[in-house]
Write an enzyme that holds these catalytic residues in place. Structure first.
Site, mmCIF file in Angstrom:
data_model
loop_
_atom_site.group_PDB
_atom_site.id
_atom_site.type_symbol
_atom_site.label_atom_id
_atom_site.label_comp_id
_atom_site.label_asym_id
_atom_site.label_seq_id
_atom_site.Cartn_x
_atom_site.Cartn_y
_atom_site.Cartn_z
ATOM 1 N N ASP A 17 36.651 -11.900 2.894
ATOM 2 C CA ASP A 17 36.532 -13.320 1.915
ATOM 3 C C ASP A 17 36.304 -13.004 0.530
ATOM 4 O O ASP A 17 36.894 -14.007 -0.240
ATOM 5 C CB ASP A 17 35.448 -14.167 2.747
ATOM 6 C CG ASP A 17 35.912 -15.641 2.731
ATOM 7 O OD1 ASP A 17 36.510 -16.056 2.091
ATOM 8 O OD2 ASP A 17 35.682 -16.368 3.735
ATOM 9 N N HIS A 20 39.194 -13.117 -2.043
ATOM 10 C CA HIS A 20 39.627 -14.377 -2.660
ATOM 11 C C HIS A 20 39.297 -14.554 -4.123
ATOM 12 O O HIS A 20 40.227 -14.322 -4.953
ATOM 13 C CB HIS A 20 39.199 -15.449 -1.683
ATOM 14 C CG HIS A 20 40.175 -15.766 -0.590
ATOM 15 N ND1 HIS A 20 41.594 -15.598 -0.386
ATOM 16 C CD2 HIS A 20 39.609 -15.721 0.636
ATOM 17 C CE1 HIS A 20 41.740 -15.727 0.816
ATOM 18 N NE2 HIS A 20 40.502 -15.924 1.535
ATOM 19 N N HIS A 199 30.809 -19.254 11.063
ATOM 20 C CA HIS A 199 31.412 -19.188 9.534
ATOM 21 C C HIS A 199 31.154 -20.233 8.467
ATOM 22 O O HIS A 199 31.789 -21.341 8.899
ATOM 23 C CB HIS A 199 32.966 -18.697 9.638
ATOM 24 C CG HIS A 199 33.365 -18.105 8.291
ATOM 25 N ND1 HIS A 199 33.326 -16.884 7.875
ATOM 26 C CD2 HIS A 199 34.071 -18.823 7.323
ATOM 27 C CE1 HIS A 199 34.077 -16.875 6.752
ATOM 28 N NE2 HIS A 199 34.369 -18.024 6.314
ATOM 29 N N HIS A 201 30.714 -21.921 4.514
ATOM 30 C CA HIS A 201 31.019 -21.765 3.218
ATOM 31 C C HIS A 201 29.890 -22.659 2.378
ATOM 32 O O HIS A 201 29.562 -23.575 2.935
ATOM 33 C CB HIS A 201 32.335 -22.197 2.566
ATOM 34 C CG HIS A 201 33.267 -21.030 2.868
ATOM 35 N ND1 HIS A 201 33.785 -19.928 1.866
ATOM 36 C CD2 HIS A 201 33.911 -20.640 3.905
ATOM 37 C CE1 HIS A 201 34.630 -19.372 2.574
ATOM 38 N NE2 HIS A 201 34.753 -19.631 3.820
ATOM 39 N N TYR A 290 40.709 -26.414 2.114
ATOM 40 C CA TYR A 290 40.538 -25.101 2.484
ATOM 41 C C TYR A 290 39.923 -24.170 1.250
ATOM 42 O O TYR A 290 40.529 -24.272 0.146
ATOM 43 C CB TYR A 290 41.865 -24.689 2.760
ATOM 44 C CG TYR A 290 41.892 -23.352 3.472
ATOM 45 C CD1 TYR A 290 41.244 -22.728 4.775
ATOM 46 C CD2 TYR A 290 42.665 -22.086 3.093
ATOM 47 C CE1 TYR A 290 41.448 -21.628 5.307
ATOM 48 C CE2 TYR A 290 42.721 -20.933 3.530
ATOM 49 C CZ TYR A 290 41.942 -20.641 4.576
ATOM 50 O OH TYR A 290 42.064 -19.566 5.312
#
Length: 344
Positions: A17, A20, A199, A201, A290
């Site tokens: 991740d 990104h 998971h 964020h 997203y």
């Protein structure tokens, strides 16, 4: 409810991740150094691939500095106690990519789909189980499905052979209560032996709180990244999660101070910009967009003069999902034209 004595498996996202915000340009040396640091800190599972998974190298998602094969070949021989995982999105990654990863020694494959499209994972999950891999079904953008829909999709993946299912808050939009309802519903629906993961964020600063809520609801695998290096405002910051778990008596096997050192000494210095909750990352969480759309929207702002925040809100309104990065440019052009910034 006391969580004292509960054991969880922490899964590191820094090298996947984290690709990104690095525009997938992490060097082999950076990968190796961070992987060794994570391994020495006691992190049991480390994910390594292009940010969009095996086969992600493309015009749409971005070309990496090295191939998945090179990254995996560099990291796998170095780690002593940790196992290495890879992400695969059907339609981006193929069975051939899966075979390659398995051949290099990848232990865990995580087959990711949008939260309502579990049926596209069948071929890859069945094949991974045939190879006797630790096989995970990864349901992305979980805020877009009701708990009932999510458990139905989770059961499909379990039926294909997945031994672990993930509730994935790709947009960092969920709150502790909505995490609990989703994770709790899925836990109740799955077989007792099927593991359950979360998971998160950090777009609404809820990464750690949501992870603890997921553990309370029955999750035993939790994703995090050192210094939070990941899409949007980053993943759940690993060093904070480990400290909180330690205070609560949740066993992770990760050294509280060693993981802080990995974050501070190895990960922060390679950041191209601070991973923080700026207005655009906050908008991702607020609008349920997203996470990896962030840099694409910022680039479109520079090109078309439409604020990234406005683009992200519009993407959320349209219900765009992971994999539709090409629509960001299209959306920005349309908005610029409507605002008279672009000739019709």
């Amino acid at each position: 409810m006391t969580l004292k004595g509960k054991q969880i498996t922490v899964h590191d996202m820094t090298l996947r991740d984290g690709m990104h915000p690095k525009r997938h340009l992490m060097t082999l040396e950076q990968m190796k150094t961070i992987a060794c640091g994570l391994d020495a800190a006691g992190v049991p599972l480390i994910e390594v691939t292009h940010g969009d998974g095996l086969g992600g190298s493309s015009v749409n998602y971005g070309f990496p500095a090295h191939s998945d094969e090179q990254y995996l070949s560099a990291v796998i021989p170095l780690v002593k106690q940790a196992k290495v995982s890879a992400l695969l999105l059907p339609g981006i990654g193929t069975v051939d990519h899966l075979k390659m990863a398995h051949g290099l020694g990848v232990h865990t494959i995580r087959v990711a789909t949008h939260c309502t499209e579990a049926d596209v994972s069948e071929q890859h999950i069945r094949f991974a189980r045939k190879l006797e891999m630790d096989t995970v079904g990864f349901l992305m953008m979980a805020h877009m499905a009701s708990p009932e829909k999510l458990l139905e999709q989770a059961k499909l993946m379990e039926g294909y052979g997945a031994n672990c299912i993930y509730v994935t808050d790709s947009a960092g939009h969920l709150l502790p209560e909505t995490v609990k309802t989703r994770v709790g519903a899925v836990r109740e629906a799955l077989k007792p032996e099927t593991e359950l993961g979360f998971h998160g964020h950090h777009n609404l600063a809820m990464g750690v709180a949501n992870s603890i809520a997921a553990i309370e609801a029955g999750a035993n695998r939790i994703d995090a990244a050192a210094a939070g290096l990941g899409a949007g405002a980053g993943n759940t910051p690993m060093e904070v999660l480990i400290a909180v778990c330690d205070l609560m008596g949740i066993a992770t096997g990760v050294d509280v101070f060693k993981i802080q050192d990995v974050a501070e000494d190895l990960v922060v210095p390679i950041m191209d910009f601070p991973i923080r909750i700026d207005r655009d990352a906050l908008t991702l969480g607020y609008a349920g967009v997203y996470g990896s759309f962030l840099l694409f929207a910022k680039r479109a702002e520079q090109k078309y003069g439409v604020p990234a925040r406005d683009i992200l809100v519009e993407m959320g309104r349209r219900g765009m999902v992971g994999g539709q990065e090409d629509m960001i440019e299209d959306t920005a052009m349309t908005m610029a034209r409507e605002r008279g910034r672009l000739a019709a």
